[in-house]
Write an enzyme that holds these catalytic residues in place. Sequence first.
Site, short mmCIF file in Angstrom:
data_model
loop_
_atom_site.label_atom_id
_atom_site.label_comp_id
_atom_site.label_asym_id
_atom_site.label_seq_id
_atom_site.Cartn_x
_atom_site.Cartn_y
_atom_site.Cartn_z
N ASP A 78 37.39 46.65 38.03
CA ASP A 78 37.23 45.18 37.99
C ASP A 78 38.57 44.48 38.20
O ASP A 78 38.78 43.37 37.72
CB ASP A 78 36.59 44.74 36.68
N ASN B 125 28.18 45.95 32.51
CA ASN B 125 27.86 47.35 32.80
C ASN B 125 27.11 48.01 31.66
O ASN B 125 26.15 48.75 31.86
CB ASN B 125 29.15 48.13 33.08
#
Length: 691
Positions: free
Chosen positions: A343, A308
């Site tokens: 996640d 990310n």
Amino acid sequence: MLVLTLLPLLLVATGLSWYYLVAAYQEMDRALERRALDQVGQLAKACEFSLFSGNRDELSRLVRSSVSDSDIRVAIVSDRQGREIFRIGQPRLLLQPYQSQASNSNLLARSEETILVIAPVVLQPLAIEDAALGGVNVISSAAARDDIKLGHVALEVSRLSTRARQQSRLLYGLSITGLGLLLAGLLAWRLGRNIVQPIGMLTEAVEKIAAGDLNARVKIETGGEFAVLERGINHMAAELKNSYDTLQEKIRAATAKLSWQASHDPLTGLLNRHGFDAALQQAWDSTQQTDMRHCLLYLDLDQFKLVNDTSGHQAGDELLRQLASAMRQSLRGSDVIARLGGDEFGVLLNECSAPVGEQLGEKLRHLIGDFRFSWNGRVYQVGASIGLVELDRHWPDTAHLMSAADAACYAAKDAGRNKVRLYRRGDEEVERRRGEMEWVGRLKRAMQADHFQLYYQPIVALADSTSEPHYELLLRLHDEESPVLPMAFIPAAERYQLMPMIDRWVIERALAVCVPGMNASLEKPVMVSINLSGASLSDTQFQVFIHKVMRENAAIAPQFCFEITETTAISNLETVLVLIENLKTLGCKFALDDFGSGLSSFAYLHNLAVDYLKIDGAFVRDMARDPVDAAMVEAIAKVARIMGIKTVAEYVEDQATVDALKALGVDYGQGHHFAEAKPLTMLCAELAARV
């Protein structure tokens, strides 16, 4: 309905018919009476001469010729004294009471069958033509000038023929009325069949459609305009039905979509936490009813944040999609996989024991570790830390299951990441992690219920007694009978990113409580220290918040000192430098807390523009008895003096330590030897008393 509409008309028609019959009936009676009066008057005139002359034969002939009328039943001629001279028939009505009343032809009496009429017989003056006198000579006398009553003529006339005609007329009228009513009934029936009934059918159909029965249809056989209305209403109902069916189909599709969205993750297509909780509840229920066993995996990706941060959230989303698809294909058909958030993933292995669950968990770990994700020419590799819990009947509920699996997952991370950790009852590491997770919910509830409280402890000047008073604010939790010290809940708050929320609360509460007293005592200022966590320092929104509130309270900003731990400052050096620079422009002070605990403390000290060094209490507590600790404290104090930084010794517990600190030139001391922590409200009262 139509009968009610026509009823007034029928009543009027019937009333008129009846009025006509009654009028005709009365007219017949009056006609009979007029004829009887005419007959008796004519007979009285005809009998004048015969009665005057006493010629009975002529009188008999005249009376008999009059009686030839079939309606005259009785004829009586009497003299002026009322003595009967001649009579035909047997009278039914008495004549004598009426003779004296008869001056002209009169109707004197009536019964159901006859009427009685009487007329006087009067001698009229005679006019005789006299040729010798050349004119008419009227014989007159006193008697002639007054009519001379010779007697009476009475007729009794039958009413039977009139009654018969009346009855005939009545029957005729009733027949006409009955026929009219029959025709009206036929008309009403016809109108009802051709107009009212179709209108009723149309109305009923419209009411059914309005009530929601879109299958209602109209069938009218009269044709004409009603046929047009029938086609229009039926077409409207059909269109409404089609629209309704289409809308219902869309609603069912939307409901199915919403139901799917409510239980599925839109990014990966897997179940979400809500859907997974339902599946886990069903599996837990089966363990309570049978000896069936299942396994729960709690999976957290390692190094996902790197993707990310370096390639953006779009790359992270694509990685999650690809990994979700790969994991779903590697599991058994009976297994359930869900994205729990971020996640983190949950896997429910149905009818699976712990050893098999460990094998499948390792299979997933290897799958993820071997997966290579390519984005814009860069290749990324991630790992997975997995917590495993076996479901059996000994678990009280699914919340404890999820808590244990989560704790086992983070224990795997603490053990070096990219591992599978099986939860076993009594596992200290996992139990510690579970305790931290329980603190998360407890801290959130405490924040909502306002169970946090601020205390203060003085920081005492060891050499310069004229320096301004200095206090450190301490956080306590009061959701139990006694206060809970920060060391019990701060690790959990730091691990689960709750510290920015707690630090924000501390600053807001401190300003709300202390600002009035601090503003009132600007001529005698105090210094108030507030601890800031590393998580807050790295939170951009928190940095904006603290700068904003200090700017809004610029008059007392120089009376605030923010404490940052040494390890936090070193790990967030750039952020800390920016924060110090921004707040120092407003006059705020900074202290480096727990100094000396890091290996590179002195190396970073010249980069940090702090005002105070708070010597780690681990060196202060035993410095009066341990020369190594005393040497460390002395070194820190010397370096601080050279750099122009004030020093504060923590954990001062006795007078021997105070004497040792004074001998080494330490500026301030803090600990139970000087004062216990007290509620902040007491400090506010003290500030108010100083004004």
